[in-house]
Design a protein around this motif. Structure first.
Motif, PDB file in Angstrom:
ATOM      1  N   GLU A 156       2.341   1.769  -3.466  1.00 28.17           N
ATOM      2  CA  GLU A 156       1.319   2.254  -4.407  1.00 28.17           C
ATOM      3  C   GLU A 156       0.986   3.720  -4.143  1.00 28.17           C
ATOM      4  O   GLU A 156       0.804   4.498  -5.071  1.00 28.17           O
ATOM      5  CB  GLU A 156       0.061   1.382  -4.298  1.00 28.17           C
ATOM      6  N   GLU A 157       0.939   4.086  -2.851  1.00 26.63           N
ATOM      7  CA  GLU A 157       0.624   5.484  -2.531  1.00 26.63           C
ATOM      8  C   GLU A 157       1.759   6.425  -2.952  1.00 26.63           C
ATOM      9  O   GLU A 157       1.539   7.492  -3.491  1.00 26.63           O
ATOM     10  CB  GLU A 157       0.363   5.617  -1.027  1.00 26.63           C
ATOM     11  N   LYS A 158       2.990   5.994  -2.716  1.00 27.00           N
ATOM     12  CA  LYS A 158       4.144   6.880  -2.992  1.00 27.00           C
ATOM     13  C   LYS A 158       4.538   6.888  -4.464  1.00 27.00           C
ATOM     14  O   LYS A 158       4.945   7.910  -4.993  1.00 27.00           O
ATOM     15  CB  LYS A 158       5.370   6.415  -2.188  1.00 27.00           C
ATOM     16  N   LYS A 194       0.842  -1.211   0.000  1.00 27.12           N
ATOM     17  CA  LYS A 194       0.000   0.000   0.000  1.00 27.12           C
ATOM     18  C   LYS A 194       0.872   1.254   0.000  1.00 27.12           C
ATOM     19  O   LYS A 194       0.563   2.241  -0.668  1.00 27.12           O
ATOM     20  CB  LYS A 194      -0.915   0.010   1.234  1.00 27.12           C
ATOM     21  N   TYR A 195       1.959   1.198   0.767  1.00 21.07           N
ATOM     22  CA  TYR A 195       2.879   2.343   0.847  1.00 21.07           C
ATOM     23  C   TYR A 195       3.485   2.633  -0.528  1.00 21.07           C
ATOM     24  O   TYR A 195       3.502   3.772  -0.990  1.00 21.07           O
ATOM     25  CB  TYR A 195       3.962   1.996   1.874  1.00 21.07           C
ATOM     26  N   TRP A 216       5.058   5.797   8.209  1.00 22.14           N
ATOM     27  CA  TRP A 216       3.814   5.673   7.419  1.00 22.14           C
ATOM     28  C   TRP A 216       2.925   4.538   7.933  1.00 22.14           C
ATOM     29  O   TRP A 216       1.694   4.653   7.940  1.00 22.14           O
ATOM     30  CB  TRP A 216       4.197   5.424   5.943  1.00 22.14           C
TER      31      TRP A 216
END
Ligand code: HEM
Length: 188
Positions: free
Chosen positions: A14-16, A11-12, A72
Motif C-alpha cells: 500500500e505504501e509503495k 502495508k508495504y 522495509w
C-alpha cells in the motif's frame, strides 16, 4: 507462514503502490478478499502467490522485491517485538542472535510445528559477517534485505561483499557492517 510477515507485506504494497494495489495483488494471487492478520499462520503458498502477482504487476524480479521488502519490514518488526530485544544490542549482536532469540521465539510461540528459516550469522572478523541462509522457502534475498534494514536501524551501514550460492535454496552472504560515515568514506 506467520501472519506478521504477510500483514506487513500488505502495508508495504500500500505504501509503495497505493491503497488499491493490495486488492489487485490478492485477486491476481487467487486470494480475493482474504484477510491476513499478524496473530495467525497462513500457507506458504499465499505469500508465494502474492509475490508472483507483485512480480507481474511491478515488472521487478522476485529477489529484488524480497530484498526491498526485507529492509522495509525491519522497523515495524523491531517495534512489535521490542520486548525481545535487549537495549544494549547493536546490529552485529542482533544479527548473531536472530535465530535463537528472535525467530525461534516469535514463530514457535505461535506454532510449535512451524518451520522458521535457519539464519546462521557468524562474525569472521570485526564487522565482517557470514550470513548463511537455509530454508525450503527460497527467500534468501529477504534475509539480505533484513540485514540492510537491521544495520540502518542501528545507524550503521551494510555492504554485500560476496554471495555464494551453495546448493539448492541454501545461500551465504558475506557482509560488512560499519559505521555509516565509514562506508561513505570507503566508497569515495
Ligand atoms: C525483529 C526482527 C525480526 C522478527 C520479529 C522476525 C520475524 C519473522 C517471522 C515471524 C517470520 C515468519 C517465519 C515463519 O512463519 O516460519 C520471518 C521470516 C523470515 N525472516 Fe525474520 N524476523 C526478524 C528479523 C529478521 C532478520 C534480521 C533476518 C535476516 C538476517 C530475517 C530473515 C527472515 C527470512 C529470510 C524469512 C522468510 C522465511 C523463510 O525464508 O523461511 N528476519 N521472520
Amino acid at each position: 507462514m506467520h501472519g506478521v510477515i504477510i500483514s506487513n507485506l500488505k502495508k508495504y504494497v500500500e505504501e509503495k503502490l497505493g491503497e488499491e494495489a493490495w486488492d489487485t495483488l490478492r485477486d491476481k494471487a487467487g486470494l480475493p478478499g482474504k484477510a491476513f492478520i499478524p496473530i495467525s499462520m497462513y500457507p506458504d503458498s499465499d505469500l508465494e502467490d502474492l509475490l508472483a502477482a507483485a512480480v507481474e504487476v511491478t515488472g521487478q524480479g522476485r529477489d529484488e522485491i524480497l530484498k526491498d521488502f526485507g529492509a522495509w519490514v525491519i522497523p515495524p518488526l523491531m517495534k512489535m517485538y521490542r520486548s525481545f530485544i535487549p537495549d544494549d544490542w547493536d546490529a552485529v549482536t542482533f544479527l548473531k542472535n536472530i535465530d535463537d532469540r528472535i525467530h525461534e521465539r516469535v514463530v514457535r510461540m505461535k506454532d510449535a510445528n512451524a518451520k522458521p528459516p535457519h539464519i546462521n550469522v557468524s562474525e569472521i572478523s570485526p564487522g565482517l559477517l557470514e550470513v548463511e541462509y537455509q530454508s525450503h522457502r527460497d527467500m534468501s534475498y529477504l534475509a539480505l534485505g533484513c540485514v540492510y534494514g537491521v544495520a540502518e536501524y542501528y545507524g550503521q551501514k551494510a555492504a554485500l561483499m560476496e554471495e555464494k550460492r551453495v546448493v539448492g535454496t541454501h545461500r551465504t552472504f558475506i557482509m560488512r557492517i560499519s559505521a555509516a560515515e565509514q562506508t561513505q568514506r570507503d566508497a569515495v
